[in-house]
Design an enzyme around this catalytic site. Sequence first.
Site, PDB file in Angstrom:
ATOM      1  CD  GLN A   1      -2.739   1.355   2.461  1.00  0.00           C
ATOM      2  OE1 GLN A   1      -3.288   2.404   2.712  1.00  0.00           O
ATOM      3  NE2 GLN A   1      -2.897   0.308   3.243  1.00  0.00           N
TER       4      GLN A   1
ATOM      5  CD  GLU B   1      -1.805   2.185   8.229  1.00  0.00           C
ATOM      6  OE1 GLU B   1      -1.515   2.436   7.062  1.00  0.00           O
ATOM      7  OE2 GLU B   1      -1.893   3.064   9.111  1.00  0.00           O
TER       8      GLU B   1
ATOM      9  CG  ASP C   1       0.613   0.919   4.703  1.00  0.00           C
ATOM     10  OD1 ASP C   1       1.822   0.883   4.961  1.00  0.00           O
ATOM     11  OD2 ASP C   1      -0.128  -0.061   4.823  1.00  0.00           O
TER      12      ASP C   1
ATOM     13  N   GLY D   1      -8.041  20.545  21.207  1.00  0.00           N
ATOM     14  CA  GLY D   1      -7.429  21.770  20.688  1.00  0.00           C
ATOM     15  C   GLY D   1      -8.061  23.003  21.294  1.00  0.00           C
ATOM     16  N   GLY D   2      -7.836  24.126  20.658  1.00  0.00           N
ATOM     17  CA  GLY D   2      -8.296  25.393  21.200  1.00  0.00           C
ATOM     18  C   GLY D   2      -9.814  25.567  21.184  1.00  0.00           C
TER      19      GLY D   2
HETATM   20  N1  COA Z   1      12.014 -10.181  -9.106  1.00  0.00           N
HETATM   21  C1  COA Z   1      12.655 -10.960  -8.205  1.00  0.00           C
HETATM   22  N2  COA Z   1      12.642 -10.751  -6.878  1.00  0.00           N
HETATM   23  C2  COA Z   1      11.901  -9.688  -6.455  1.00  0.00           C
HETATM   24  C3  COA Z   1      11.199  -8.839  -7.336  1.00  0.00           C
HETATM   25  C4  COA Z   1      11.281  -9.123  -8.717  1.00  0.00           C
HETATM   26  N3  COA Z   1      10.639  -8.396  -9.618  1.00  0.00           N
HETATM   27  N4  COA Z   1      10.581  -7.900  -6.600  1.00  0.00           N
HETATM   28  C5  COA Z   1      10.864  -8.149  -5.315  1.00  0.00           C
HETATM   29  N5  COA Z   1      11.664  -9.227  -5.225  1.00  0.00           N
HETATM   30  C6  COA Z   1      12.202  -9.826  -4.008  1.00  0.00           C
HETATM   31  C7  COA Z   1      12.980  -8.864  -3.179  1.00  0.00           C
HETATM   32  O1  COA Z   1      14.261  -8.663  -3.746  1.00  0.00           O
HETATM   33  C8  COA Z   1      13.024  -9.596  -1.837  1.00  0.00           C
HETATM   34  O2  COA Z   1      13.995 -10.602  -1.897  1.00  0.00           O
HETATM   35  P1  COA Z   1      15.079 -10.887  -0.717  1.00  0.00           P
HETATM   36  O3  COA Z   1      14.327 -10.835   0.566  1.00  0.00           O
HETATM   37  O4  COA Z   1      15.593 -12.245  -1.074  1.00  0.00           O
HETATM   38  O5  COA Z   1      16.109  -9.841  -0.796  1.00  0.00           O
HETATM   39  C9  COA Z   1      11.678 -10.309  -1.817  1.00  0.00           C
HETATM   40  O6  COA Z   1      11.148 -10.220  -3.146  1.00  0.00           O
HETATM   41  C10 COA Z   1      10.605  -9.838  -0.878  1.00  0.00           C
HETATM   42  O7  COA Z   1      10.633  -8.448  -0.632  1.00  0.00           O
HETATM   43  P2  COA Z   1      10.127  -7.883   0.765  1.00  0.00           P
HETATM   44  O8  COA Z   1      10.025  -6.428   0.639  1.00  0.00           O
HETATM   45  O9  COA Z   1      11.012  -8.413   1.860  1.00  0.00           O
HETATM   46  O10 COA Z   1       8.654  -8.494   0.907  1.00  0.00           O
HETATM   47  P3  COA Z   1       7.933  -9.120   2.180  1.00  0.00           P
HETATM   48  O11 COA Z   1       6.617  -9.572   1.656  1.00  0.00           O
HETATM   49  O12 COA Z   1       8.743 -10.135   2.903  1.00  0.00           O
HETATM   50  O13 COA Z   1       7.707  -7.876   3.163  1.00  0.00           O
HETATM   51  C11 COA Z   1       6.901  -5.696   3.794  1.00  0.00           C
HETATM   52  C12 COA Z   1       6.675  -6.971   2.953  1.00  0.00           C
HETATM   53  C13 COA Z   1       5.833  -4.705   3.405  1.00  0.00           C
HETATM   54  C14 COA Z   1       6.770  -6.044   5.276  1.00  0.00           C
HETATM   55  C15 COA Z   1       8.290  -5.125   3.519  1.00  0.00           C
HETATM   56  O14 COA Z   1       8.452  -4.971   2.142  1.00  0.00           O
HETATM   57  C16 COA Z   1       8.599  -3.828   4.214  1.00  0.00           C
HETATM   58  O15 COA Z   1       8.822  -3.750   5.428  1.00  0.00           O
HETATM   59  N6  COA Z   1       8.636  -2.720   3.433  1.00  0.00           N
HETATM   60  C17 COA Z   1       8.984  -1.416   3.933  1.00  0.00           C
HETATM   61  C18 COA Z   1       7.886  -0.795   4.744  1.00  0.00           C
HETATM   62  C19 COA Z   1       6.579  -0.730   4.011  1.00  0.00           C
HETATM   63  O16 COA Z   1       6.458  -0.186   2.959  1.00  0.00           O
HETATM   64  N7  COA Z   1       5.558  -1.291   4.679  1.00  0.00           N
HETATM   65  C20 COA Z   1       4.191  -1.074   4.292  1.00  0.00           C
HETATM   66  C21 COA Z   1       3.717  -1.941   3.270  1.00  0.00           C
HETATM   67  S1  COA Z   1       2.100  -1.370   2.834  1.00  0.00           S
END
Ligand code: COA
Length: 415
Positions: free
Chosen positions: A17, A139, A168, A247-248
Amino acid sequence: MGKALDGVRILDFTHVQSGPTCTQLLAWFGADVIKVEKAGAGDVTREQLRDIPGVDSLYFTMLNHNKRSITLDTKHPRGKAVLERLIKSCDVLVENFAPGALDRMGFTWERIQALNPRMIVASVKGFGPGPYEDCKVYENVAQCAGGAASTTGFDDGPPLVTGAQIGDSGTGLHLALGIVCALYQRNATGRGQKVLAAMQDGVLNLCRVKLRDQQRLARTGVMKEYPQYPNGKFGSAVPRAANASGGGQPGSIVKCKGWETDPNAYLYFITQAPVWKEICHVIGREAWITDPAYATPDARLPRLKEVFQAIEAWTMTKTKFEAMAELNAHDIPCGPILSMEELAAEPSLRATGTVVEVDHPTRGKYLSVGNPIKLSDSPTEVKRSPLLGEHTREVLAELGLADADIEALSAEKVI
Ligand code: COA
């Protein structure tokens, strides 16, 4: 008519998101947003909270309008080669991977700079540098870690998260502003830069008034606009203020006619000082206009509970819309509690494009929230979200790849 961000190309590595909120806004302002998704899978939200089997969810469609989608395995050597081309041809890379994911993919800031010194790299992370910088965040974690949950809810209840996605979508908004500023600065410097919006920071920014109150509390030990005054106790941290504005201009939520059966038959009522006389007339408490115990805002502070009870006795005789009409006639600030059902049907929101109906090839028609920011010379036309990989071949051809190369990438499942 052109669009504000015409000519800006965004390499959109966002998912879920926060990041998609940001890139959707940029797309609405005219940027060419190329969403890069995992080959064969795509953004995880395509299949989350599905209401129609096999069809992109509303979660995905409502956050990815006006974008193009390409699939690419960016961990495959040939996928990395395509990504290099994309980096060279785009202005901004936006990502919200877990910390370190882009580096692990081999695309460090230094590498990206070497490929394209003008590239702006914009990231959402859960936390900024510090003890939690390596943590994944969603979130509600951000709402809790950014101060919103500890200050939301009732004094005698647990911390509460809010339905507004301030962690988010709020951080996505912050990031979009950072990107536009970095693009503007690039006009002068010719260089890109890193833009970071941490979700904890974004939530805390939106809770700025609560840090204000923390310092007021520390200095005076009391906050007279809070419901804990005068009979409750204050601790050392800003307490939850229920529906008090804090607030105020003291405000609260009051019941309206029908509240017994309609969970949204309520009104937010603000006892704005300049219209105190009018408030007293409307609710039939003319004596309070001159009574020294009620006549001034300071005098009323210890009596707010009683004041709002009297207001509620009046609002309970009206529907929220009747009360609003009558109060507005006297310039008394107030607002109805509107349900999502009511907002979806509100003609004025449809007329301004804040609520839009979008047609989707597999979903059919659905409602979405359009661009809440209106530019008079850059109107927004909301276009449906892309199907997974819908634009892969189109974008690769634009990057100069020959048909045979594209076929080879497809055969190897890189796209
Ligand atoms: N091709 C190949 N690999 C890909 C890719 C693509 N096109 N796009 C993503 N990937 C891989 C990434 O390189 C990562 O690999 P790695 O862990 O081996 O390095 C993997 O996919 C997963 O990415 P990740 O971001 O860790 O996803 P997740 O599902 O485990 O975590 C979140 C999700 C949201 C918790 C995390 O991305 C996060 O904390 N993001 C930052 C904060 C944020 O935006 N949170 C709110 C989300 S609404």
